[in-house]
Scaffold this motif. Structure first.
Motif, PDB file in Angstrom:
ATOM      1  N   MET A 199      17.719 -12.151 -25.702  1.00 60.43           N
ATOM      2  CA  MET A 199      18.773 -11.747 -26.622  1.00 60.43           C
ATOM      3  C   MET A 199      19.997 -11.237 -25.866  1.00 60.43           C
ATOM      4  N   SER A 228      21.970 -14.117 -24.711  1.00 59.89           N
ATOM      5  CA  SER A 228      22.743 -14.685 -25.818  1.00 59.89           C
ATOM      6  C   SER A 228      24.034 -13.905 -26.020  1.00 59.89           C
ATOM      7  N   ARG A 229      23.952 -12.575 -25.982  1.00 63.28           N
ATOM      8  CA  ARG A 229      25.153 -11.749 -26.128  1.00 63.28           C
ATOM      9  C   ARG A 229      26.147 -12.033 -25.010  1.00 63.28           C
ATOM     10  N   CYS A 263      26.484 -14.718 -23.275  1.00 62.54           N
ATOM     11  CA  CYS A 263      27.087 -16.055 -23.434  1.00 62.54           C
ATOM     12  C   CYS A 263      28.268 -15.995 -24.392  1.00 62.54           C
ATOM     13  N   LEU A 265      18.731  -9.647 -32.356  1.00 61.88           N
ATOM     14  CA  LEU A 265      19.682  -9.531 -31.258  1.00 61.88           C
ATOM     15  C   LEU A 265      19.903  -8.075 -30.862  1.00 61.88           C
TER      16      LEU A 265
END
Length: 229
Positions: A84, A87-88, A90, A59
């Motif tokens: 990645m 994802s952060r 989110c 990440l």
């Protein structure tokens, strides 16, 4: 990948049994799509996870760091960094639209994703507005494996620059110990006293490891009163 039976190929497995049926290695292999000469995509995915100490380590990997792995060129590295970052974001989105203290678990997961697997100690500050919505998270200090030097004046100045009404403090314990130290309690009080001079509230202080997070407020910390540990 083509040498695997259809039922074992990640894409077919996902379509037949759902995304939850895939391992971390298989999910990463789907993103990579291909391996390199002498190494299958599954082995490449496994090597990446091992090198960066899990998905949380990935990440935080930069495109440059990823490209130093044989088999990852600029295109694959850029795609991984983009995934990645999504994802952060989110994890961050509900903290920007809702009150951070309404869901401490979301805050814990967010901080853990950022700091939990760092090999050195990092002290970060989440700056929030008057509605306790996240404005910005910033890694402010880095230390050795056991100690970080934190300067309250710099935290105060940054809070004023950002226009924060409150903060959530956070740091990691690379040792894996989830319990706050006496120094952590003392630092929380020190920053509370410094920030209240400019009318900025300390909401909490989180200690995170690769597997856990701990809230000092949930353990009894209150402004102006140090809890016993």
């Amino acid at each position: 990948m083509n040498t695997l039976p259809n039922g074992l190929r990640p894409r077919e497995k996902l379509l037949s049994h759902g995304v939850q049926s895939l391992t971390d290695i298989e999910l990463l292999a789907l993103l990579l799509r291909s391996g390199r000469p002498g190494m299958s995509v599954l082995h490449l995915a496994d090597a990446l996870i091992q090198r960066f100490r899990g998905l949380a380590g990935l990440l935080h990997a930069s495109a440059h760091e990823l490209q130093t792995t044989p088999g990852l060129g600029p295109a694959k590295s850029a795609e991984l960094v983009a995934v990645m970052e999504l994802s952060r974001r989110c994890l961050e989105e509900p903290l920007r639209t809702g009150q951070v203290m309404q869901d401490p678990a979301s805050v814990g997961r967010y901080v853990q994703a950022h700091l939990g697997r760092r090999p050195h100690e990092v002290f970060a500050v989440m700056f929030v507005d008057s509605q306790h919505r996240l404005l910005h998270m910033e890694e402010m200090f880095r230390g050795t494996l056991t100690q970080a030097s934190v300067y309250p004046r710099e935290v105060v100045l940054r809070a004023l620059q950002i226009g924060a009404a409150a903060v959530v403090l956070a740091h990691n314990h690379p040792s894996g110990c989830r319990e706050p130290s006496q120094a952590d309690w003392h630092l929380t009080d020190q920053l509370h006293h410094a920030l209240r001079l400019v009318d900025v509230q300390v909401l909490d202080h989180l200690v995170v490891t690769a597997e856990h997070w701990t809230s000092l407020r949930q353990q009894g910390w209150q402004p102006g009163r140090q809890a016993s540990s």
